[in-house]
Design a protein around this motif. Sequence first.
Motif, PDB file in Angstrom:
ATOM      1  N   TYR A  66     -22.234 -33.974 -26.559  1.00 51.86           N
ATOM      2  CA  TYR A  66     -21.525 -35.442 -24.993  1.00 51.86           C
ATOM      3  C   TYR A  66     -23.023 -35.507 -24.202  1.00 51.86           C
ATOM      4  O   TYR A  66     -23.429 -36.730 -24.279  1.00 51.86           O
ATOM      5  N   GLN A  67     -23.332 -34.681 -24.224  1.00 52.71           N
ATOM      6  CA  GLN A  67     -25.009 -34.590 -23.245  1.00 52.71           C
ATOM      7  C   GLN A  67     -26.311 -35.564 -23.271  1.00 52.71           C
ATOM      8  O   GLN A  67     -26.473 -36.094 -23.303  1.00 52.71           O
ATOM      9  N   GLU A  68     -25.679 -34.942 -25.039  1.00 46.21           N
ATOM     10  CA  GLU A  68     -27.183 -35.543 -25.638  1.00 46.21           C
ATOM     11  C   GLU A  68     -26.889 -37.319 -26.424  1.00 46.21           C
ATOM     12  O   GLU A  68     -28.254 -37.459 -26.197  1.00 46.21           O
ATOM     13  N   LEU A  69     -25.850 -37.210 -25.989  1.00 42.76           N
ATOM     14  CA  LEU A  69     -25.810 -38.699 -26.222  1.00 42.76           C
ATOM     15  C   LEU A  69     -26.059 -39.607 -25.666  1.00 42.76           C
ATOM     16  O   LEU A  69     -26.084 -40.460 -25.299  1.00 42.76           O
ATOM     17  N   LYS A  70     -25.386 -38.755 -24.465  1.00 38.99           N
ATOM     18  CA  LYS A  70     -25.461 -39.649 -23.367  1.00 38.99           C
ATOM     19  C   LYS A  70     -26.651 -39.867 -22.914  1.00 38.99           C
ATOM     20  O   LYS A  70     -27.173 -41.606 -21.886  1.00 38.99           O
ATOM     21  N   GLY A  71     -27.855 -38.813 -22.645  1.00 41.14           N
ATOM     22  CA  GLY A  71     -29.053 -39.131 -22.875  1.00 41.14           C
ATOM     23  C   GLY A  71     -29.724 -40.531 -23.432  1.00 41.14           C
ATOM     24  O   GLY A  71     -30.788 -41.532 -23.105  1.00 41.14           O
ATOM     25  N   LYS A  72     -29.429 -40.169 -24.824  1.00 44.04           N
ATOM     26  CA  LYS A  72     -29.748 -40.990 -25.631  1.00 44.04           C
ATOM     27  C   LYS A  72     -29.341 -42.617 -25.492  1.00 44.04           C
ATOM     28  O   LYS A  72     -30.495 -43.409 -25.452  1.00 44.04           O
ATOM     29  N   ASP A  73     -28.454 -42.897 -24.972  1.00 47.35           N
ATOM     30  CA  ASP A  73     -28.335 -44.070 -25.625  1.00 47.35           C
ATOM     31  C   ASP A  73     -26.322 -44.248 -24.755  1.00 47.35           C
ATOM     32  O   ASP A  73     -25.386 -44.946 -25.312  1.00 47.35           O
ATOM     33  N   THR A  74     -26.342 -43.911 -23.165  1.00 50.63           N
ATOM     34  CA  THR A  74     -25.384 -44.197 -22.731  1.00 50.63           C
ATOM     35  C   THR A  74     -23.815 -45.401 -22.959  1.00 50.63           C
ATOM     36  O   THR A  74     -22.585 -45.459 -23.067  1.00 50.63           O
ATOM     37  N   PRO A  75     -24.569 -46.337 -22.564  1.00 46.79           N
ATOM     38  CA  PRO A  75     -23.924 -47.887 -23.026  1.00 46.79           C
ATOM     39  C   PRO A  75     -22.965 -47.611 -24.058  1.00 46.79           C
ATOM     40  O   PRO A  75     -21.988 -48.432 -24.787  1.00 46.79           O
ATOM     41  N   LEU A  76     -24.199 -47.837 -25.266  1.00 49.52           N
ATOM     42  CA  LEU A  76     -23.354 -47.738 -26.571  1.00 49.52           C
ATOM     43  C   LEU A  76     -22.608 -46.709 -27.156  1.00 49.52           C
ATOM     44  O   LEU A  76     -21.560 -46.905 -27.303  1.00 49.52           O
ATOM     45  N   TYR A  77     -22.778 -45.089 -26.641  1.00 46.42           N
ATOM     46  CA  TYR A  77     -22.368 -44.283 -26.994  1.00 46.42           C
ATOM     47  C   TYR A  77     -20.526 -44.358 -26.218  1.00 46.42           C
ATOM     48  O   TYR A  77     -19.445 -43.596 -25.866  1.00 46.42           O
ATOM     49  N   GLN A  78     -20.800 -44.779 -24.562  1.00 47.29           N
ATOM     50  CA  GLN A  78     -19.493 -45.421 -24.211  1.00 47.29           C
ATOM     51  C   GLN A  78     -18.256 -46.705 -24.616  1.00 47.29           C
ATOM     52  O   GLN A  78     -17.521 -46.040 -24.556  1.00 47.29           O
ATOM     53  N   SER A  79     -19.374 -47.627 -25.444  1.00 51.26           N
ATOM     54  CA  SER A  79     -18.393 -48.735 -25.672  1.00 51.26           C
ATOM     55  C   SER A  79     -17.698 -47.913 -26.762  1.00 51.26           C
ATOM     56  O   SER A  79     -17.429 -48.894 -27.431  1.00 51.26           O
ATOM     57  N   ASN A  80     -18.693 -47.507 -27.924  1.00 47.60           N
ATOM     58  CA  ASN A  80     -17.395 -47.553 -29.585  1.00 47.60           C
ATOM     59  C   ASN A  80     -17.639 -45.878 -28.841  1.00 47.60           C
ATOM     60  O   ASN A  80     -16.367 -45.909 -30.471  1.00 47.60           O
ATOM     61  N   GLY A  81     -16.410 -45.436 -27.459  1.00 46.38           N
ATOM     62  CA  GLY A  81     -15.577 -44.001 -27.462  1.00 46.38           C
ATOM     63  C   GLY A  81     -15.912 -43.345 -28.402  1.00 46.38           C
ATOM     64  O   GLY A  81     -15.118 -41.715 -27.548  1.00 46.38           O
TER      65      GLY A  81
END
Length: 191
Positions: A61-76
């Motif tokens: 969760y923390q890694e993906l949030k750090g990589k690209d929050t908008p992308l990983y929020q929009s794809n769920g």
Amino acid sequence: MVRFAVICASNQNRSMEAHNVLLKNGFTVSSFGTGTMVRLPGPTIDKPNIYNFGTPYNDVYQELKGKDTPLYQSNGLLLMLDRNRKIKMSPERFQETRKEFDVIITCEERCFDAVCEDLIQRGESHSNPVHVINVEIKDNYEEAMVGGRMILHLAKDIDQSKDLDQEIQPILDRFQQRYPSTPVLHTVTFF
């Protein structure tokens, strides 16, 4: 009480949604994946995010949030990982557990095949039957939510049976009538 396991490829989406729903309804449940690695969508189809089983959901969760929050929020993905980290520490691989179950529900035919193959390869002879059931669920967030509710209905029927070994086929027949577009496979083996 019936001991359930729910299984998909990466122990992220389908199995975790079913785990969540069953847990909230008081069932004894564990969840697993059967793949060699945990694969999650990445920025492009040819660049997935790949992790070892056992990598904590919170770390992913923390890694993906750090990589690209908008992308990983929009794809769920962040929503899914947030749910997962509230249920258990990390994804587990079925082939690495020695826990015993009464009913194993897989969410994809290749996972069903992998579970059956693993149980056969274990070669242990115990007298505890395990029912392995496949409920085919597409691997997306919406279908996982629908699949979790379907598995809950199945688990309730199984839990209410007086003699599961004798009643399993009528239970599966009723399930198939209720969800005619969902293919179901079943086998019995011994743990």
